[in-house]
Design an enzyme around this catalytic site. Structure first.
Site, PDB file in Angstrom:
ATOM      1  N   LYS A  46      -4.403   2.849  -3.274  1.00 40.41           N
ATOM      2  CA  LYS A  46      -4.859   2.833  -1.877  1.00 40.41           C
ATOM      3  C   LYS A  46      -4.302   4.047  -1.122  1.00 40.41           C
ATOM      4  O   LYS A  46      -3.205   4.536  -1.447  1.00 40.41           O
ATOM      5  CB  LYS A  46      -4.460   1.533  -1.189  1.00 40.41           C
ATOM      6  CG  LYS A  46      -3.004   1.426  -0.866  1.00 40.41           C
ATOM      7  CD  LYS A  46      -2.697   0.280   0.094  1.00 40.41           C
ATOM      8  CE  LYS A  46      -1.199   0.248   0.347  1.00 40.41           C
ATOM      9  NZ  LYS A  46      -0.714  -0.790   1.179  1.00 40.41           N
ATOM     10  N   LYS A  71       7.902  -2.477  -1.976  1.00 40.71           N
ATOM     11  CA  LYS A  71       8.770  -1.711  -1.073  1.00 40.71           C
ATOM     12  C   LYS A  71      10.215  -1.733  -1.538  1.00 40.71           C
ATOM     13  O   LYS A  71      10.940  -0.757  -1.375  1.00 40.71           O
ATOM     14  CB  LYS A  71       8.672  -2.252   0.358  1.00 40.71           C
ATOM     15  CG  LYS A  71       7.369  -1.863   1.032  1.00 40.71           C
ATOM     16  CD  LYS A  71       7.361  -2.252   2.490  1.00 40.71           C
ATOM     17  CE  LYS A  71       6.003  -1.960   3.113  1.00 40.71           C
ATOM     18  NZ  LYS A  71       5.774  -2.718   4.352  1.00 40.71           N
ATOM     19  N   LYS A  78       0.470   6.210   3.571  1.00 37.71           N
ATOM     20  CA  LYS A  78       1.360   7.260   4.024  1.00 37.71           C
ATOM     21  C   LYS A  78       2.653   7.269   3.209  1.00 37.71           C
ATOM     22  O   LYS A  78       3.181   8.319   2.873  1.00 37.71           O
ATOM     23  CB  LYS A  78       1.664   6.992   5.503  1.00 37.71           C
ATOM     24  CG  LYS A  78       2.245   8.136   6.269  1.00 37.71           C
ATOM     25  CD  LYS A  78       1.258   9.275   6.424  1.00 37.71           C
ATOM     26  CE  LYS A  78       1.938  10.552   6.871  1.00 37.71           C
ATOM     27  NZ  LYS A  78       2.373  10.561   8.231  1.00 37.71           N
TER      28      LYS A  78
END
Ligand code: TYM
Length: 335
Positions: free
Chosen positions: A196, A112, A199
C-alpha cells in the site's frame, strides 16, 4: 440523519494520494447525506513521539487539507481530537472490555512494533485501536469511511460495541459499519505496487503527496514501476503496477476503467503515464492552493476547529454520560 465519523493522524506535512482516494473523497461525498464529523487525531499521533512543533504544524496542515478537499465546516464538524477530552475518557472504559489476546491480534500493531520489537513498542501503540474505537463510539456513529488497512480496527470497534450492548442493553452504544469503497480501498506504492502507498514504509518515489511540487508528482508517476509486457489492461494479480495507475486515473477523472483500457489499446505505458501525470497535476493544483490558503490563515483555521470542538464535545459528553450511567458510575452531581 445517520452519522458518519472518520479521522486521520497528523503524522506528515502532506496527506498522500492513498489517504485522499481511500478516505477523504468519501468523507466529502458522505456529508451530503449524513451528519458528518471529522477529526484530526493528534492523540493517536503521539504514539510516534513527534517533535512538539511538528505535531502542532501537522495538526493544522491536516485539517487544512480536509477543508481543501471539500469538507464543509458549515455542514460538517471538523475538530482536533485532544480538544474533546471525552475521547481519552471513553478509551479507558473500552480498554476494560478489550481482551489482551484480542488487542494482540491487531496486525497494524504487529507491523509497527516490528521496528522496535514488541517489548520496545510503547503501550499507546498497543492500545491505539481502543482509542480509535472510542473516537467512533463517542458519536453514535453509523458509518466510518476508511481505507482497507483500517478494516480490522473497525471490526474491533464493532465487537466492543456488541459486547457492551450485550451486557448493558441495546442502545448503550451504536454498532458502526465500515464504509470501504472496493476500487480505491487500497492505493498502491508506485515503486512497489503490491504494497500500500504509505508514508512510513514507502520509498519517497512511490508516493504522491497531495501538497508536493507538481514536477515531483509528474516524475514519480512517469517512473512508476509497471511490467515487461506492454499491454494496458486491468489485472491486479498479473499487472499490479498498471492496474494501480488505471485505478488512480479512473478515480480522479470519474471515467471507468474499461473505457480507459479501450482508449489506450495498442498504446504504450509511456502514453498512459504522461497523460496520468497531467491529470494528477491538474487535480492537485487547486487542492494545493486551497490548502495553502487555510494554512496561511491559522486564525481562521483555528476558529473552524474551535467551533467544531465545541459542538463535538456536547455530543460526546451526552454519549459518555449515558455510558457511565449504564455501567453504574455515579452521576457527577457537582457538574
Ligand atoms: P491514517 O491516518 O493512517 O490514514 C488515514 C486514512 O487513509 C486511509 N489510507 C489509505 N487508503 C487507501 N490506500 C492507501 N494506500 C491508504 N493509506 C491510508 C486509511 O485507511 C485511513 O482511512 N487509525 C486511523 C486514524 C483513526 C480513525 C479513527 C479512522 C483514528 N481514529 C476513527 C476512522 C475512525 C489511521 O491511522 O489512519
Amino acid at each position: 440523519m445517520t452519522r458518519v465519523f472518520s479521522a486521520m493522524q497528523p503524522t506528515s506535512d502532506s496527506l498522500h494520494l492513498g489517504n485522499y482516494l481511500g478516505a477523504l473523497v468519501e468523507w466529502v461525498k458522505l456529508q451530503d447525506t449524513h451528519d458528518a464529523i471529522y477529526s484530526v487525531v493528534d492523540l493517536h499521533a503521539l504514539t510516534q513521539a513527534p517533535e512538539p512543533e511538528l505535531l502542532r504544524s501537522r495538526t493544522r496542515r491536516t485539517a487544512a487539507q480536509y477543508l481543501a478537499a471539500g469538507v464543509d465546516p458549515e455542514r460538517s464538524l471538523c475538530f482536533v481530537q485532544s480538544h474533546v477530552p471525552q475521547h481519552a475518557e471513553l478509551s479507558w472504559i473500552l480498554s476494560t472490555f478489550t481482551g489482551m489476546g484480542e488487542a494482540s491480534r491487531m496486525t497494524q500493531f504487529k507491523d509497527k512494533a516490528q521496528k522496535t520489537g514488541e517489548s520496545g513498542a510503547n503501550v499507546g501503540l498497543f492500545t491505539y485501536p481502543i482509542l480509535m474505537a472510542a473516537d467512533i463510539l463517542l458519536y453514535d456513529t453509523d458509518v466510518v469511511p476508511v481505507g482497507e488497512d483500517q478494516r480490522q480496527h473497525l471490526e474491533l470497534s464493532r465487537d466492543l460495541a456488541q459486547r457492551i450492548n450485550g451486557r448493558f442493553g441495546e442502545g448503550t452504544v451504536m454498532v458502526p459499519e465500515a464504509h470501504i469503497v472496493k476500487e480505491t480501498a487500497k492505493i498502491y506504492d508506485l515503486q512497489d505496487p503490491v504494497k500500500k502507498m504509505s508514508k512510513s514504509t514507502g520509498n519517497p518515489k512511490g508516493i504522491i503527496e497531495m501538497l508536493d511540487d507538481p514536477k515531483k508528482v509528474a516524475k514519480n508517476i512517469k517512473s512508476a514501476v509497471t511490467d515487461l509486457d506492454s499491454v494496458i489492461r486491468f489485472d491486479r494479480e498479473a499487472k499490479p503496477g498498471v492496474s494501480n495507475l488505471l485505478t488512480i486515473y479512473s478515480a480522479l477523472t470519474g471515467r471507468d476503467v474499461d473505457g480507459l483500457v479501450a482508449e489506450y489499446e495498442g498504446r504504450m505505458y509511456g502514453h498512459l503515464k504522461v497523460d496520468l501525470a497531467d491529470v494528477v497535476v491538474a487535480y492537485l493544483t487547486p487542492f494545493h492552493d486551497a490548502a495553502m490558503e487555510w494554512i496561511e490563515s491559522p486564525e481562521r483555521l483555528d476558529g473552524v476547529l474551535a467551533q467544531g470542538a465545541a459542538k463535538a464535545s456536547t455530543i460526546a459528553q451526552a454519549t459518555l454520560d449515558r455510558i457511565y450511567d449504564r455501567l453504574g458510575l455515579l452521576p457527577p452531581l457537582h457538574r
